[in-house]
Design a protein around this motif. Structure first.
Motif, PDB file in Angstrom:
ATOM      1  N   ARG A  56      -5.738   9.107  -2.321  1.00 42.45           N
ATOM      2  CA  ARG A  56      -4.297   9.107  -2.049  1.00 42.45           C
ATOM      3  C   ARG A  56      -3.646   7.730  -2.175  1.00 42.45           C
ATOM      4  N   TRP A  57      -4.301   6.698  -1.656  1.00 36.54           N
ATOM      5  CA  TRP A  57      -3.624   5.422  -1.483  1.00 36.54           C
ATOM      6  C   TRP A  57      -3.926   4.413  -2.580  1.00 36.54           C
ATOM      7  N   CYS A  58      -2.881   3.690  -2.950  1.00 32.96           N
ATOM      8  CA  CYS A  58      -2.992   2.606  -3.929  1.00 32.96           C
ATOM      9  C   CYS A  58      -2.573   1.304  -3.251  1.00 32.96           C
ATOM     10  N   MET A  59      -3.197   0.218  -3.693  1.00 33.33           N
ATOM     11  CA  MET A  59      -2.765  -1.105  -3.260  1.00 33.33           C
ATOM     12  C   MET A  59      -2.354  -1.878  -4.505  1.00 33.33           C
ATOM     13  N   VAL A  79       0.877  -1.171   0.000  1.00 38.11           N
ATOM     14  CA  VAL A  79       0.000   0.000   0.000  1.00 38.11           C
ATOM     15  C   VAL A  79       0.909   1.214   0.000  1.00 38.11           C
ATOM     16  N   TYR A  80       0.663   2.122  -0.948  1.00 38.50           N
ATOM     17  CA  TYR A  80       1.544   3.285  -1.042  1.00 38.50           C
ATOM     18  C   TYR A  80       0.795   4.507  -1.563  1.00 38.50           C
ATOM     19  N   ASP A  81       1.429   5.649  -1.381  1.00 38.77           N
ATOM     20  CA  ASP A  81       0.855   6.941  -1.751  1.00 38.77           C
ATOM     21  C   ASP A  81       1.169   7.226  -3.222  1.00 38.77           C
ATOM     22  N   HIS A  82       0.158   7.306  -4.065  1.00 39.77           N
ATOM     23  CA  HIS A  82       0.435   7.471  -5.497  1.00 39.77           C
ATOM     24  C   HIS A  82       0.838   8.896  -5.858  1.00 39.77           C
ATOM     25  N   ASP A 140      -8.309   5.121  -2.611  1.00 38.53           N
ATOM     26  CA  ASP A 140      -9.004   6.400  -2.432  1.00 38.53           C
ATOM     27  C   ASP A 140      -8.180   7.458  -3.165  1.00 38.53           C
ATOM     28  N   ARG A 166       3.705   2.122   2.682  1.00 36.62           N
ATOM     29  CA  ARG A 166       3.118   2.197   4.019  1.00 36.62           C
ATOM     30  C   ARG A 166       2.992   0.803   4.651  1.00 36.62           C
ATOM     31  N   HIS A 167       2.492  -0.139   3.884  1.00 37.12           N
ATOM     32  CA  HIS A 167       2.381  -1.510   4.369  1.00 37.12           C
ATOM     33  C   HIS A 167       2.886  -2.424   3.271  1.00 37.12           C
ATOM     34  N   HIS A 209      -7.014   1.407  -6.870  1.00 36.36           N
ATOM     35  CA  HIS A 209      -6.972   2.786  -6.372  1.00 36.36           C
ATOM     36  C   HIS A 209      -7.892   2.845  -5.160  1.00 36.36           C
TER      37      HIS A 209
END
Ligand code: NI
Length: 142
Positions: free
Chosen positions: A96-99, A62-65, A94, A125-126, A92
């Protein structure tokens, strides 16, 4: 008991508080005992992954795109081992965050290397690698 060593670790206060709540509050005698347990688990999990065993696995990150450079690095790490990457699913989550779920197949040592680069990338992030051996349990050495 073998010789003990002491070392200090710097970490965010919130992480330390949560760790204490989940360990000392749940049966661990001390923070040292909890850290020993976590380290044992970590090392046990890694032991199998240094060999040539054929495995399948997934890496979930999980990271900030908004961090475009991070996105490029994550993609680059996968392109360096195209034979090991079976497919990638990107969600996608939300604004901000992508998985990303990366499905891998190959030598355990190669999968661990890819996973370390993805999970360990600054800004992720994770992240976690889960693997399964393709060796027939009846043929595996006892
Ligand atoms: Ni996305």
């Amino acid at each position: 008991m073998s010789e003990l060593v002491r070392f200090s670790v710097s970490l965010p206060r919130g992480l330390a508080t949560r760790f204490d709540q989940e360990t000392i509050g749940r049966g661990f005698a001390s923070r040292s005992e909890a850290v020993r347990d976590v380290m044992e688990h970590f090392l046990t999990e890694r032991e199998w992954s240094t060999d040539e065993t054929e495995v399948v696995g997934t890496v979930v990150i999980v990271y900030d795109h908004h961090d475009a450079e991070l996105g490029r690095r994550l993609t680059h790490a996968q392109h360096e081992r195209p034979g090991s990457v079976v497919c990638v699913t990107h969600v996608h989550l939300d604004e901000r965050w992508c998985m990303e779920v990366v499905i891998l197949r190959g030598r355990a040592v190669d999968l661990r290397e890819i996973a370390d680069r993805l999970v360990g990338a600054r800004g992720v992030r994770h992240g976690k690698l889960v693997c399964a051996s393709l060796t027939d349990p009846e043929e595996a050495p006892a």
